[in-house]
Design a protein around this motif. Structure first.
Motif, PDB file in Angstrom:
ATOM      1  N   TYR A  86       8.602 -11.077  -1.278  1.00 49.38           N
ATOM      2  CA  TYR A  86       9.936 -10.476  -1.352  1.00 49.38           C
ATOM      3  C   TYR A  86      10.200  -9.912  -2.746  1.00 49.38           C
ATOM      4  O   TYR A  86      10.703  -8.786  -2.899  1.00 49.38           O
ATOM      5  CB  TYR A  86      11.016 -11.510  -1.025  1.00 49.38           C
ATOM      6  N   ASP A  87       9.885 -10.702  -3.772  1.00 42.38           N
ATOM      7  CA  ASP A  87      10.113 -10.250  -5.154  1.00 42.38           C
ATOM      8  C   ASP A  87       9.320  -8.978  -5.454  1.00 42.38           C
ATOM      9  O   ASP A  87       9.820  -8.045  -6.099  1.00 42.38           O
ATOM     10  CB  ASP A  87       9.719 -11.345  -6.148  1.00 42.38           C
ATOM     11  N   PHE A  88       8.071  -8.968  -4.978  1.00 39.09           N
ATOM     12  CA  PHE A  88       7.224  -7.799  -5.217  1.00 39.09           C
ATOM     13  C   PHE A  88       7.807  -6.557  -4.542  1.00 39.09           C
ATOM     14  O   PHE A  88       7.885  -5.477  -5.151  1.00 39.09           O
ATOM     15  CB  PHE A  88       5.812  -8.072  -4.687  1.00 39.09           C
ATOM     16  N   MET A  89       8.236  -6.707  -3.300  1.00 36.11           N
ATOM     17  CA  MET A  89       8.777  -5.549  -2.578  1.00 36.11           C
ATOM     18  C   MET A  89      10.091  -5.069  -3.189  1.00 36.11           C
ATOM     19  O   MET A  89      10.345  -3.859  -3.253  1.00 36.11           O
ATOM     20  CB  MET A  89       8.926  -5.881  -1.091  1.00 36.11           C
ATOM     21  N   LEU A  90      10.899  -6.002  -3.654  1.00 36.14           N
ATOM     22  CA  LEU A  90      12.123  -5.600  -4.351  1.00 36.14           C
ATOM     23  C   LEU A  90      11.794  -4.805  -5.616  1.00 36.14           C
ATOM     24  O   LEU A  90      12.442  -3.797  -5.932  1.00 36.14           O
ATOM     25  CB  LEU A  90      12.950  -6.833  -4.709  1.00 36.14           C
ATOM     26  N   SER A  91      10.772  -5.277  -6.342  1.00 34.53           N
ATOM     27  CA  SER A  91      10.403  -4.599  -7.592  1.00 34.53           C
ATOM     28  C   SER A  91       9.881  -3.187  -7.340  1.00 34.53           C
ATOM     29  O   SER A  91       9.971  -2.323  -8.214  1.00 34.53           O
ATOM     30  CB  SER A  91       9.342  -5.415  -8.350  1.00 34.53           C
ATOM     31  N   LYS A  92       9.335  -2.950  -6.167  1.00 37.93           N
ATOM     32  CA  LYS A  92       8.806  -1.630  -5.814  1.00 37.93           C
ATOM     33  C   LYS A  92       9.815  -0.812  -5.003  1.00 37.93           C
ATOM     34  O   LYS A  92       9.495   0.269  -4.516  1.00 37.93           O
ATOM     35  CB  LYS A  92       7.497  -1.769  -5.025  1.00 37.93           C
ATOM     36  N   ARG A  93      11.016  -1.354  -4.856  1.00 36.10           N
ATOM     37  CA  ARG A  93      12.091  -0.672  -4.131  1.00 36.10           C
ATOM     38  C   ARG A  93      11.672  -0.296  -2.710  1.00 36.10           C
ATOM     39  O   ARG A  93      11.937   0.819  -2.224  1.00 36.10           O
ATOM     40  CB  ARG A  93      12.565   0.555  -4.904  1.00 36.10           C
ATOM     41  N   VAL A  94      11.028  -1.232  -2.067  1.00 36.34           N
ATOM     42  CA  VAL A  94      10.631  -1.020  -0.671  1.00 36.34           C
ATOM     43  C   VAL A  94      11.881  -0.974   0.198  1.00 36.34           C
ATOM     44  O   VAL A  94      12.776  -1.819   0.068  1.00 36.34           O
ATOM     45  CB  VAL A  94       9.686  -2.144  -0.202  1.00 36.34           C
ATOM     46  N   ASP A  95      11.957   0.027   1.064  1.00 39.04           N
ATOM     47  CA  ASP A  95      13.111   0.122   1.956  1.00 39.04           C
ATOM     48  C   ASP A  95      12.657   0.122   3.412  1.00 39.04           C
ATOM     49  O   ASP A  95      11.470   0.009   3.715  1.00 39.04           O
ATOM     50  CB  ASP A  95      13.962   1.347   1.627  1.00 39.04           C
ATOM     51  N   ARG A  96      13.631   0.259   4.307  1.00 37.94           N
ATOM     52  CA  ARG A  96      13.345   0.115   5.731  1.00 37.94           C
ATOM     53  C   ARG A  96      12.411   1.180   6.291  1.00 37.94           C
ATOM     54  O   ARG A  96      11.817   0.991   7.356  1.00 37.94           O
ATOM     55  CB  ARG A  96      14.657   0.164   6.527  1.00 37.94           C
ATOM     56  N   SER A  97      12.255   2.274   5.593  1.00 42.24           N
ATOM     57  CA  SER A  97      11.386   3.345   6.083  1.00 42.24           C
ATOM     58  C   SER A  97       9.920   3.131   5.704  1.00 42.24           C
ATOM     59  O   SER A  97       9.049   3.884   6.143  1.00 42.24           O
ATOM     60  CB  SER A  97      11.855   4.696   5.535  1.00 42.24           C
ATOM     61  N   ASP A  98       9.643   2.109   4.886  1.00 46.00           N
ATOM     62  CA  ASP A  98       8.290   1.892   4.387  1.00 46.00           C
ATOM     63  C   ASP A  98       7.459   1.044   5.354  1.00 46.00           C
ATOM     64  O   ASP A  98       7.950   0.587   6.392  1.00 46.00           O
ATOM     65  CB  ASP A  98       8.345   1.272   2.994  1.00 46.00           C
ATOM     66  N   LEU A  99       6.205   0.830   4.999  1.00 49.88           N
ATOM     67  CA  LEU A  99       5.251   0.208   5.911  1.00 49.88           C
ATOM     68  C   LEU A  99       4.460  -0.893   5.215  1.00 49.88           C
ATOM     69  O   LEU A  99       3.942  -0.687   4.118  1.00 49.88           O
ATOM     70  CB  LEU A  99       4.266   1.274   6.434  1.00 49.88           C
ATOM     71  N   ILE A 100       4.350  -2.044   5.865  1.00 56.32           N
ATOM     72  CA  ILE A 100       3.474  -3.118   5.404  1.00 56.32           C
ATOM     73  C   ILE A 100       2.185  -3.077   6.216  1.00 56.32           C
ATOM     74  O   ILE A 100       2.215  -2.955   7.447  1.00 56.32           O
ATOM     75  CB  ILE A 100       4.147  -4.487   5.550  1.00 56.32           C
ATOM     76  N   VAL A 101       1.063  -3.198   5.528  1.00 60.86           N
ATOM     77  CA  VAL A 101      -0.243  -3.295   6.172  1.00 60.86           C
ATOM     78  C   VAL A 101      -0.829  -4.659   5.837  1.00 60.86           C
ATOM     79  O   VAL A 101      -1.003  -4.993   4.664  1.00 60.86           O
ATOM     80  CB  VAL A 101      -1.195  -2.174   5.694  1.00 60.86           C
ATOM     81  N   ALA A 102      -1.118  -5.451   6.867  1.00 57.65           N
ATOM     82  CA  ALA A 102      -1.712  -6.770   6.676  1.00 57.65           C
ATOM     83  C   ALA A 102      -3.225  -6.647   6.787  1.00 57.65           C
ATOM     84  O   ALA A 102      -3.764  -6.425   7.875  1.00 57.65           O
ATOM     85  CB  ALA A 102      -1.179  -7.747   7.729  1.00 57.65           C
ATOM     86  N   LEU A 103      -3.907  -6.770   5.661  1.00 56.37           N
ATOM     87  CA  LEU A 103      -5.367  -6.654   5.603  1.00 56.37           C
ATOM     88  C   LEU A 103      -5.957  -8.031   5.331  1.00 56.37           C
ATOM     89  O   LEU A 103      -5.949  -8.511   4.188  1.00 56.37           O
ATOM     90  CB  LEU A 103      -5.777  -5.671   4.494  1.00 56.37           C
ATOM     91  N   GLY A 104      -6.439  -8.697   6.358  1.00 56.80           N
ATOM     92  CA  GLY A 104      -7.006 -10.022   6.162  1.00 56.80           C
ATOM     93  C   GLY A 104      -7.091 -10.797   7.457  1.00 56.80           C
ATOM     94  O   GLY A 104      -6.984 -10.239   8.557  1.00 56.80           O
ATOM     95  N   GLY A 105      -7.280 -12.100   7.319  1.00 59.29           N
ATOM     96  CA  GLY A 105      -7.377 -12.977   8.477  1.00 59.29           C
ATOM     97  C   GLY A 105      -6.017 -13.430   8.960  1.00 59.29           C
ATOM     98  O   GLY A 105      -4.982 -12.816   8.670  1.00 59.29           O
ATOM     99  N   GLY A 106      -6.012 -14.553   9.691  1.00 58.81           N
ATOM    100  CA  GLY A 106      -4.789 -15.026  10.303  1.00 58.81           C
ATOM    101  C   GLY A 106      -3.693 -15.390   9.321  1.00 58.81           C
ATOM    102  O   GLY A 106      -2.511 -15.160   9.585  1.00 58.81           O
TER     103      GLY A 106
END
Length: 358
Positions: free
Chosen positions: A85-105
């Motif tokens: 959450y802190d990281f996304m706030l620092s990058k000003r992530v908003d609702r139009s952006d996209l998270i990509v989960a690269l990894g295992g479970g």
């Protein structure tokens, strides 16, 4: 390249199975048109696959950030979630952006839960890199973190825009992790498709055999089983509960040992426990129990843990989300490929585990 659609009432999506990352931008482009992509990965997968993934995603997005968490179950925590959450706030992530989960479970679960809860929900896609994640945890929209040693105690149902499976990443997967993924395939076979177990018996003579010649078909078959169950019961109110087969005991063992043992290893022990309970309640024959033990052994999976305190396991099950009142509902086999719900009283369960060779 194979693909299949998960058809849900409000949030259907496709599972794409390919042998590289070359098509991922083409798959995302019709689904998303924001400004920023945030890739969440771990410190092992990131070193191997973050750069090639960024290279491909840069074709459709010029602003790409990455957040790396430590590999392992310990990262599936509220502390990790807060850092995201802190990281996304620092990058000003908003609702139009996209998270990509690269990894295992672990990555898929914590990244998915961050996506589900940040700004009440932003888009995400799953790029699973372990066999277990590719055939199970990336499909179906369950996202969660662990809490106070209990597995998946805080979570939600939040479907991805896309599941993109690159089978070539399995070449760097440690053998122990690969075998853990096979456990979920055994679960799928035992609850829904006995022929899959025979298929595994024929083609999974060792890890390399499956990797070289049958892996794409194998992943597709497992995803299809999981998708068909999720389509019928997205929120785990009915038939989807059969996917808990082996997991009630497995999750309890995981937490009891502080995640010293892998998820797949604990579920393998949970499968054996479920078969032994079925034998105890005369729902299935001893021969079927011997058969499944032989299958798991042939895959190099554990059947028990020396010195396991079953009373402690029962106490953890009491706090499991599947425990209701003074009873626990287990998914128990009545044949290979067929299971039923079966309620067991906690008092009786303690007696069974104490007196019977589970």
């Amino acid at each position: 390249m194979n693909r299949l659609k998960v058809n849900l009432a409000q949030s259907g999506y496709e599972i794409v199975i390919h042998d590289n990352f070359s098509e991922i931008s083409n798959e995302i482009k019709p689904l998303w048109s924001g400004e920023k992509i945030i890739i969440i990965t771990d410190d092992i997968v990131g070193k191997l696959y973050l750069c090639p993934l960024v290279s491909e995603l840069s074709k459709i997005c010029s602003v790409i950030y990455s957040f790396t968490l430590p590999n392992g179950e310990g990262s599936k925590s509220i502390e990790t979630l807060n850092r995201i959450y802190d990281f996304m706030l620092s990058k000003r992530v908003d609702r139009s952006d996209l998270i990509v989960a690269l990894g295992g479970g672990v990555v898929g679960d914590v990244a998915g839960y961050a996506a589900a809860t940040y700004l009440r929900g932003i888009a995400f896609i799953q790029v699973p890199t372990t066999l277990l994640a590719q055939i199970d945890s990336s499909v179906g929209g369950k996202v969660a973190i662990n809490y106070q040693g209990y597995k998946n105690m805080i979570g939600s149902y939040y479907q991805p825009l896309l599941v993109y499976i690159n089978i070539s990443v399995l070449k760097t997967l440690p053998e122990r992790e690969f075998k853990c993924g096979l456990v979920e395939a055994v679960v799928h076979a035992l609850i829904a498709d006995a022929s899959l177990l025979q298929y595994m018996h024929e083609y999974v003579k060792d890890v390399d055999t499956l990797k070289q010649c049958k892996i794409e078909e194998f992943i597709y078959r497992n995803c299809k089983i999981k998708a068909e169950i999720v389509e019928k019961d997205e929120k785990d109110k009915g038939i989807r509960k059969i996917l808990n087969f082996g997991h009630t005991v497995g999750h309890a063992i995981e937490g009891l040992y502080g995640y010293e043992y892998k998820h797949g290893e604990c579920v393998a022990i949970g499968i054996v426990a479920a078969f032994k309970l079925s034998v105890y309640f005369k729902l299935i024959s001893e021969e079927k129990l011997c058969y499944i033990k032989a299958v798991l052994s042939s895959l190099g999976l554990p059947l028990h843990i020396d010195g396991l305190n079953w009373i402690s396991v029962v106490k953890r099950i009491v706090f499991d989300k599947k425990a209701l009142s003074d009873k626990v509902t287990f998914i128990l086999p009545i044949d290979i490929g067929k299971v039923i719900d079966y309620e067991v009283s906690l008092d009786n369960l303690e007696n069974i585990f104490s007196s019977y060779d589970i």
